[in-house]
Write an enzyme that holds these catalytic residues in place. Structure first.
Site, PDB file in Angstrom:
ATOM      1  N   HIS A 263     -55.610  11.807  -2.647  1.00 36.86           N
ATOM      2  CA  HIS A 263     -54.541  12.775  -3.421  1.00 36.86           C
ATOM      3  C   HIS A 263     -55.748  13.767  -4.461  1.00 36.86           C
ATOM      4  CE1 HIS A 263     -50.943  14.281  -5.329  1.00 36.86           C
ATOM      5  NE2 HIS A 263     -51.920  14.418  -6.421  1.00 36.86           N
ATOM      6  N   GLU A 264     -56.587  13.211  -5.206  1.00 32.87           N
ATOM      7  CA  GLU A 264     -57.502  13.890  -5.886  1.00 32.87           C
ATOM      8  C   GLU A 264     -58.521  14.811  -5.371  1.00 32.87           C
ATOM      9  OE1 GLU A 264     -56.470  14.319  -8.806  1.00 32.87           O
ATOM     10  OE2 GLU A 264     -55.049  12.476  -9.074  1.00 32.87           O
ATOM     11  N   HIS A 267     -56.971  17.975  -4.476  1.00 30.02           N
ATOM     12  CA  HIS A 267     -57.095  18.983  -5.457  1.00 30.02           C
ATOM     13  C   HIS A 267     -58.625  19.377  -5.450  1.00 30.02           C
ATOM     14  CE1 HIS A 267     -53.222  18.688  -7.421  1.00 30.02           C
ATOM     15  NE2 HIS A 267     -53.260  17.331  -7.632  1.00 30.02           N
ATOM     16  N   GLU A 293     -50.807  21.160  -6.217  1.00 24.26           N
ATOM     17  CA  GLU A 293     -50.171  20.101  -5.768  1.00 24.26           C
ATOM     18  C   GLU A 293     -50.240  19.964  -4.101  1.00 24.26           C
ATOM     19  OE1 GLU A 293     -49.928  17.581  -7.923  1.00 24.26           O
ATOM     20  OE2 GLU A 293     -48.534  16.132  -6.721  1.00 24.26           O
TER      21      GLU A 293
END
Lengths: 504, 504
Positions: A263-264, A267, A293
């Site tokens: 997830h990160e 980003h 997001e």
């Protein structure tokens, strides 16, 4: 391209502001990832001074005159967009009197500290008064910014996180989801079978870290421009040239950390893909929270929570953790379980939007003055019952669970689900543009996807609105349709061939 | 104590400057300890902006008026001393035109970059022109600051690192050492026997790190207010509330890292001992570089490079690294070898002052214009021959070895040996005041010594001049006598009972 005089002065000013903002970002990363506790008080003072200097520079008497002068200068499209972002920054900063900014900042600190006590005790009454103060000051800010920006008070708050975002459009999208979800959830719960169990831990932390680093590499993270560290609350910080992502390890369960890192990394790839030519200018920044997001959720939920990716991952888990039973289908089943629960951050992809819709509905009513702080617990519980059919046993599992409101962040919540829908729509378009994508993912080849994202999303920075960017990338405006199709395919369809079927 | 109006405004200004300076410190630590290389360009810009903002705040038109007004206000002794330090900061910053500061800063960057190429190639000619430019601009700065401070140009540079330091006094001290050293060195080399060998490595890095952390704990480092990390060039950074020391590990030799950690811990203890009441004010800072170096050398050279400490250390080395042969006497012999060599940073305690005297002599002559850049290589080699009886085979081992001049740091070198002499004098006084000190050290008890240093040195911050502080702590002004006695005792005396005999 030449830079006319007023515009050039503004670029110089905003470059300095960017440097200050980046310094702040690193001090915040440091605070979360490495700072010993005894450094906290001085760090708070360092951050406050950097922020107040930044505010003073931005709101200096000369800034407005320069913005007005530059508006009449001949600018190319990027410069013009940059000027618009400068004006947005200035409007948000200059609209609100310094005394009000400081009152709100203090009220937020006090409220957050009280919330840290109230949550474990499940004592909403304890934090009601501090939250009331935060809310009242936030409503004051919202009213002032509403005038300055020419939008509703709630939308003026939303604009801080989602430039150009409008609640009317979000309401339409969320209404669609709200109609769809209850029935869909029932179907999923009826169809869902017990998941096969995965090999048991413990999973040594160095192995988990090695796995995380390997996945970052696989997804395309550039380690000359970033790092992976640990913190209590995982986040993506730093700057485009030096992106700092963090995770948290649980020896008994490697999945939260693994998906957290993915997830990160989503980003981080966005930050690393922003155009270097506009590095320290407002137009060079990522375009708002929903698009940010979308980049994390595209990796976490679309590309990697898939049978294709697990075919790539399974042998790597076996190599890292040893043991037998690392089966792609089993991992897929284990990571796509649906279960209505009270806590948003633990929610699965299907029930997550319900959590967001609840908060969006309540925070709009709070800002509009339709409900007050004392109404929050009962309204919260009613909403959970309506949306998910469950009632929190206490406020700790209910309205005290998130830090956001207690820290003054009203207008942020909707970006989570806007991000999820945007991710689905972008990934769907990428699947169409890249016929080999499913096969690539099952072999750990992400270069094509990353290149597509660079081209369609990252390279545009804040040159386009989120809405225009999405339309340009996918051929249509944001709607809930593709997200719903994605859920239907994953949770009611033939999961094992999820990605393949979409491109056949 | 009340704070009169002008003084109070100055305190507010200097608190902000301190926050900026601390932010800069953490960004520099980050750059050395964790930053990926791709972050370098943006980091340089962040640092430049923080520094220029700090300079603008300090030299704002209102500052001089406030300093003058506060001079007429009623202040207590700490406030008065604080005001003096504020004025010193302001004098150094405001005296020099911004354009000259920027020219020098650019010249230093360019010269340092060229030096990084010239050193490995041992090509002084390559860097001569950039160094000439640095020197000429530095002489300009020195001339201006000489006027502002009312001291000689060289002393105006020295004052940047050693507030109140005067080269006339340093010359007297160094003349004493210069007379003493050649004869002493001969005696030591004649007496010195082959050292018994220590157990061979490799020494695993995690064990070395654990040992370093244990020694920091032993010396009294407060881990709620600091950390140990790794960097290419070890240093002590951060802030008093959050001291960041670094080291570098060599798998084949644990001694450099061990003594490096002890050295930096000495610096760190000084920072951690500064008075919290004056945390963000100039008077609350450490008192100059020689006193700072005295705190690191007191731990490294006086307290811990001793037979007493090695009796404490030996069993801990055995436990950490395993194997037999960890004998206190052998460690003492191995760590007190004397050998004239070309490189300052590798020099032993006896020959180190010769390196410093050479640089001090040359940099004074350079600033006075008595020699030019082109004279440096020959003057350097002549000095080495005179002082240590050896001639560098090339400039890489000679005048290109240190970064200082190439980075514009003229006036810094003497503080190393002032620190060594100050350390000897302070430790001697501590031995007198603390009769059990040798026994305490041999059992790893440093609380008494630390408490003594807190009381005599750390708590005074910049309230006293370095000279007054030393006189108050030791009953006499700085002279080379105690340092010479220390060398004589360690290198010609009965080493095994070095500390005992001093208190008997």
């Amino acid at each position: 391209m030449t830079r006319p005089p007023a515009y050039r002065q503004l670029e110089n000013l905003f470059a300095r502001l960017s440097h200050l903002d980046q310094a702040t970002g690193f001090l915040q990363w440091d605070m979360a990832a490495v700072m010993p506790e005894g450094g906290a008080i001085s760090r708070g003072e360092q951050l406050a001074t950097l922020k107040s200097l930044s505010h003073e520079l931005l709101t200096a008497a000369s800034t407005k005159a320069l913005l007005d002068a530059a508006a009449g200068e001949e600018l190319d499209p990027w410069q013009r967009a940059n000027l618009e972002e400068m004006r947005r920054d200035w409007l948000h900063a200059a609209a609100v009197p310094t005394a009000l900014v400081e009152s709100l900042s203090k009220a937020c600190s006090a409220c957050e500290m009280t919330w840290r006590k109230a949550r474990p005790q499940s004592d909403f009454a304890l934090v009601a008064e501090p939250l009331h103060k935060v809310l009242e000051l936030t409503r004051e800010v919202a009213a002032i910014k509403s005038q300055a920006l020419g939008v509703s008070p709630y939308d003026a708050l939303l604009d801080q996180y989602e430039p150009g975002g409008r609640s009317a459009e979000i309401e339409t999208l969320f209404a669609d989801l709200k109609d769809f979800l209850p029935g869909f959830l029932s179907q999923v719960l009826v169809k869902q079978q017990a998941a096969p169990s995965l090999p048991a831990g413990p999973f040594p932390l160095p192995s988990q870290r090695a796995l995380g680093l390997a996945m970052m590499q696989t997804l395309g993270f550039d380690f000359t421009h970033g790092r992976l560290d640990e913190s209590l609350h995982p986040f993506c910080g730093g700057t485009p040239d030096d992106v700092r992502i963090t995770t948290r390890y649980d020896e008994h369960n490697f999945l939260p950390s693994l998906f957290g890192v993915i997830h990160e990394t989503g980003h981080a790839l966005y930050e690393q893909g922003l155009p270097p030519a506009w590095r320290h200018q407002p137009v060079g920044r990522a375009r708002g929270m929903s698009l940010h997001e979308s980049q994390s959720l595209l990796m976490e939920m679309q590309a990697c929570r898939s049978a294709a990716f697990f075919r790539y991952l399974a042998p790597r888990l076996a190599a890292e953790f040893g043991g037998a039973g690392w089966d792609a289908e089993a991992i897929y089943a284990a990571t796509t379980r649906v279960k209505p629960d009270f806590i948003r951050v633990d929610a699965d992809e299907v029930t997550y939007p319900a959590h967001v819709i609840l908060r969006f509905t309540l925070e709009k009513a709070l800002i509009a003055g339709e409900i007050g702080v004392r109404d929050i617990p009962s309204e919260w519980n009613r909403g959970m019952r309506d949306l998910l059919g469950i009632t929190p046993p206490d406020d700790r599992s209910g309205c005290l669970q998130d830090i956001h409101w207690f820290d003054g962040a009203f207008g942020y919540f909707p970006t989570y689900s806007l991000g999820a829908m945007t991710a689905a729509q972008l990934f769907d378009a990428a699947m169409r543009d890249l016929p080999d994508l499913a096969g690539d993912i099952s072999e750990g080849r992400f270069a094509g996807l990353l290149s597509w994202l660079r081209d369609k999303v990252h390279a545009h920075a804040s040159r386009l609105s989120a809405a225009d960017l999405l339309r340009q990338a996918t051929g249509r405006k944001l709607d809930a349709g593709i997200f719903k199709e994605h859920l239907a395919r994953r949770y009611l369809g033939d999961a094992g061939n999820e990605l393949r079927r979409r491109v056949s």
